[in-house]
Enzyme design. Structure first.
Site, PDB file in Angstrom:
ATOM      1  NE  ARG A  61      -3.878   0.242   1.874  1.00 13.55           N
ATOM      2  CZ  ARG A  61      -4.503   1.077   2.702  1.00 13.55           C
ATOM      3  NH1 ARG A  61      -4.318   0.984   4.010  1.00 13.55           N
ATOM      4  NH2 ARG A  61      -5.308   2.010   2.243  1.00 13.55           N
ATOM      5  CG  HIS A 111      -8.226   5.982  11.447  1.00 13.94           C
ATOM      6  ND1 HIS A 111      -9.321   5.866  10.603  1.00 13.94           N
ATOM      7  CD2 HIS A 111      -8.730   6.068  12.704  1.00 13.94           C
ATOM      8  CE1 HIS A 111     -10.430   5.899  11.334  1.00 13.94           C
ATOM      9  NE2 HIS A 111     -10.093   6.031  12.597  1.00 13.94           N
ATOM     10  CB  THR A 179     -17.017   9.912   6.241  1.00 16.69           C
ATOM     11  OG1 THR A 179     -18.166  10.713   6.514  1.00 16.69           O
ATOM     12  CG2 THR A 179     -15.782  10.804   6.256  1.00 16.69           C
ATOM     13  CB  SER A 180     -19.018   4.835   5.501  1.00 17.47           C
ATOM     14  OG  SER A 180     -18.394   4.611   6.756  1.00 17.47           O
ATOM     15  CG  LEU A 205     -20.631   8.734  -4.920  1.00 13.70           C
ATOM     16  CD1 LEU A 205     -20.430   9.787  -6.016  1.00 13.70           C
ATOM     17  CD2 LEU A 205     -19.770   7.499  -5.202  1.00 13.70           C
TER      18      LEU A 205
END
Length: 236
Positions: A61, A111, A179-180, A205
């Site tokens: 990553r 995070h 963000t979710s 979105l």
């Protein structure tokens, strides 16, 4: 939205803002993270059980960051950082460096960061080498094979919570981007900001799980909506 009434802003960003740059979102539709179960690559237990797998996952990553670039949403927030004369804190849940590469400075990574390593021997945080899989030495204590990705895994406490909570307590505008609304404690920031009287805006979105907590919601691509919002704010 009129900028004249705002003095202090907190912006929360999540995977959706970086997805438009080609960074994979945290979990795909099949519940996997880039082909791995979260339990296998994003917990302290996983690291103890199979450190080679976890190190290889984050090395990959980290290397992938070279193949992506900031998008217009990152650039707009950097412009806000440069031009906003009031208080501003950009809080990102993302571990990539796209905000910094766009030029943002008033920000924290709650995070952790892919480009940072944490020494399990002495606790020192330091720039991560290209790979951690070969057990490089800690720059501070010299211990070999004790560096882990400086990422907040499930079961660990997010970074900078005192600073974030202090900013939420005094902000008069809270904006959540990409963000979710499903991962705590970040998902609860909107409620904290509302409690202290802030105006709240979601830019996402699609409607998030917490859309109903926001005073205002704008749904569409962050690369299109965030620059428009920043223009509106700075011209307000």
């Amino acid at each position: 939205m009129r900028a004249a009434g705002f003095q202090s802003i907190v912006v929360l960003t999540g995977a959706g803002i970086s997805a438009e740059s080609g960074v994979p979102t945290f979990r795909g539709p099949d519940g996997l993270w880039e082909g791995h179960r979260v339990e296998d690559v994003a917990t302290p237990q996983a690291f103890r059980r199979d450190p080679a797998l976890v190190q290889a996952f984050y090395d990959a990553r980290r290397a992938a960051l070279a193949r992506v670039a900031p998008n217009p949403a990152h650039a707009a927030l950097a412009r806000l950082d440069a031009q906003w004369q009031g208080d501003l804190l950009i809080v990102t849940q993302n571990v990539d460096d796209l905000h910094e590469r766009a030029g943002a400075a008033r920000m924290v990574h709650m995070h952790g960061e892919l480009k940072s390593a944490l020494c399990l021997a002495c606790g020192e945080r330091q720039p991560a080498p290209e790979t951690l899989s070969d057990g490089p030495a800690c720059a501070r204590c010299g211990a070999h094979g004790r560096l882990r990705p400086d990422i907040v895994w499930f079961g660990e406490m997010p970074y900078h919570m005192d600073r974030i909570e202090a900013a939420l307590a005094v902000c008069d505008l809270f904006v959540s981007i990409g963000t979710s609304g499903a991962v705590y404690p970040a998902a609860g920031f909107v409620q904290g900001a509302r409690h202290y009287g802030a105006h709240t805006l979601e830019i996402n979105l699609d409607p998030s799980e917490g859309t109903h907590f926001f005073d205002e919601a704008r749904h569409g691509r962050a690369g299109e909506l965030v620059p428009l919002w920043v223009d509106e704010l700075l011209q307000g």
